[in-house]
Design a protein around this motif. Structure first.
Motif, PDB file in Angstrom:
ATOM      1  N   CYS A 219       0.493  -1.407  -0.118  1.00 39.97           N
ATOM      2  CA  CYS A 219      -0.118   0.301  -0.230  1.00 39.97           C
ATOM      3  C   CYS A 219       1.423   1.366  -0.053  1.00 39.97           C
ATOM      4  CB  CYS A 219      -0.973  -0.018   1.565  1.00 39.97           C
ATOM      5  SG  CYS A 219      -2.028  -1.690   1.151  1.00 39.97           S
ATOM      6  N   PRO A 221       1.385   4.884  -0.782  1.00 43.01           N
ATOM      7  CA  PRO A 221       1.238   5.782  -0.888  1.00 43.01           C
ATOM      8  C   PRO A 221       1.342   6.679  -2.048  1.00 43.01           C
ATOM      9  CG  PRO A 221       3.131   6.363   0.737  1.00 43.01           C
ATOM     10  CD  PRO A 221       2.575   5.376   0.890  1.00 43.01           C
ATOM     11  N   HIS A 269       9.987   6.881  -4.115  1.00 40.05           N
ATOM     12  CA  HIS A 269       9.657   5.940  -2.634  1.00 40.05           C
ATOM     13  C   HIS A 269      10.509   5.258  -1.879  1.00 40.05           C
ATOM     14  CE1 HIS A 269       6.921   5.156   0.466  1.00 40.05           C
ATOM     15  NE2 HIS A 269       6.841   3.761   0.396  1.00 40.05           N
ATOM     16  N   ASP A 302       7.655  10.422   5.703  1.00 39.54           N
ATOM     17  CA  ASP A 302       6.546   9.074   4.698  1.00 39.54           C
ATOM     18  C   ASP A 302       6.512   8.914   3.650  1.00 39.54           C
ATOM     19  OD1 ASP A 302       6.723  11.895   4.204  1.00 39.54           O
ATOM     20  OD2 ASP A 302       4.892  12.177   3.280  1.00 39.54           O
TER      21      ASP A 302
END
Length: 423
Positions: A219, A221, A269, A302
């Motif tokens: 998952c 983001p 990411h 994050d």
């Protein structure tokens, strides 16, 4: 055929990959082979979950070695050589029975446990012990060396001579990198059964179809433009690097700077791939503390994900294949990236990873740890991303050769136990 594997490291996805590749390779040549695996440590997670008729795991601390139990090991050796079987439940007797029942013995693939400034006595003892039982013995595709000159000290000279005698007595030796091969050549062994192979993790195929499903399960983001994987490391356990002041803090801070820059420049990411998956509360047993230490220094908290620590090596590899580039502080980071055909910027704390990168003709993407600078690593990441298509083509072109080179170790094992030379 019953095969005993000694000295298997555990709680490490890289060593897990090497062990599974080794067993896959041997069973492809000797389908009736069954294995007993004895681990280096008392606490471990098995490297394989095969049914007991294929692989048996031995949780006891069978390879413990003290100045007292050396004599116990030798006592059981004497008993069994005299044909006297003991029913004692001691670790030493359990190990003795495993050696007696084995048709052949392997010392497991791992890092350079033979060599360096202080040659370890434990592997030498157990290698010699197996030969005293008159068993066929193979040292299966480790790194080995370096070896100092025998005039370094009186005690080192003695240990080096013992090492040479032990290596000369071993029936078969394969090595996983060309640097180790050069180190061993300089020993001028009488043993001619010493061969260069490659890392045993390269032998077995991995189904990449699971990768996308596993990646979706994380998952992640947003919609990042790049996925960057990393296997970090802490080195306060290491003979040399532990003497460098604040080495783990330095690595964590520089790694955080590198990852933050990648996030900002590429809208990336970050995926942390834990290689050590043991008890996080036990020193040097889990990568989770070092990963969260890096995250502590990161600005973009994050923008990273730690992949499931319970994923086995094949699951990790299938997701690694989806990375745009990988930053690896470990030898098996480079090996598994090559296997999955993705670019790896390899930061090496020992020669073994750089040697592998040289062997696959990608040494320009390898950096010795002593040269670790954020700007240097970022330049290598830029180059790897800009040349990604060429790197993938290169790794695809050499993949079959890599697999065959790794498979040499299994062929040499089969040659040792059957007496039939490999083609």
């Amino acid at each position: 055929m019953r095969v005993l594997i000694l000295g298997q490291p555990s709680d490490n996805r890289g060593d897990e990959a090497a062990a599974r590749g080794m067993i896959y390779g041997i069973r492809s040549l000797i389908p009736n082979a069954i294995f007993d695996i004895v681990y280096c440590y008392k606490d471990f997670k098995p490297v394989m979950d095969d049914p007991p008729h294929v692989v048996s795991h031995h949780k006891r601390f069978l390879m413990r070695l003290t100045k007292w139990n050396i004599f116990i090991h030798l006592w059981y050796l004497l008993l069994y050589r005299l044909g006297i079987a003991s029913s004692a439940g001691s670790d030493e007797n359990v190990l003795a029975k495993l050696i007696v029942e084995a048709d052949a013995v392997i010392y497991a693939p791992q890092g350079p446990y033979l060599g360096g400034k202080s040659i370890q006595f434990r592997p030498l003892f157990f290698l010699a012990l197996v030969k005293m039982y008159a068993k066929k013995l193979m040292i299966y595709a480790p790194s080995m060396g370096p070896f100092l000159d025998d005039n370094q000290s009186f005690f080192y000279s003695i240990k080096l001579n013992i090492l040479k005698k032990v290596l000369n007595s071993v029936n078969m030796i394969t090595l996983r990198d060309s640097t180790s091969s050069e180190f061993v050549k300089k020993l001028n062994l009488r043993n001619k059964n010493v061969f260069l192979a490659s890392d045993s993790a390269l032998q077995n195929p991995v189904d990449q179809l699971d990768g996308k499903k596993l990646l979706q399960s994380l998952c992640i983001p947003g919609t990042p433009n790049k996925l960057i994987g990393i296997t970090p490391i802490e080195l306060s356990w290491h003979t040399h690097w532990s003497t460098v002041k604040d080495i783990d803090t330095t690595i964590a801070a520089i790694s955080a700077e590198i990852l933050d820059s990648c996030i900002e420049k590429y809208n990336a990411h970050i995926l942390f791939f834990p290689q050590l998956y043991g008890n996080p509360g036990k020193p040097f047993s889990s990568d989770l503390p070092v990963m969260y230490n890096i995250a502590h220094y990161m600005k973009h908290k994050d923008k990273f994900t730690v992949v499931d620590i319970h994923w086995e090596t094949e699951q990790q590899q299938s997701v690694m294949a989806l990375m745009d580039v990988f930053v690896g502080y470990r030898h098996h980071s480079a090996v598994l990236c090559a296997k999955m055909k993705i670019p790896c910027v390899c930061i090496s704390y020992e020669y073994k990873a750089i040697s592998f990168m040289e062997d696959i003709q990608l040494s320009e993407y390898a950096l010795p740890l002593e040269n670790l600078r954020a700007k240097t690593v970022l330049r290598l990441i830029d180059n790897a991303l800009n040349n990604r298509a060429d790197i993938v083509r290169h790794l695809t072109a050499i993949s079959e050769k890599l697999r065959k080179t790794a498979f040499i170790s299994s062929e040499k094992f089969a040659e040792m136990v059957t007496g039939t030379p490999s083609c």
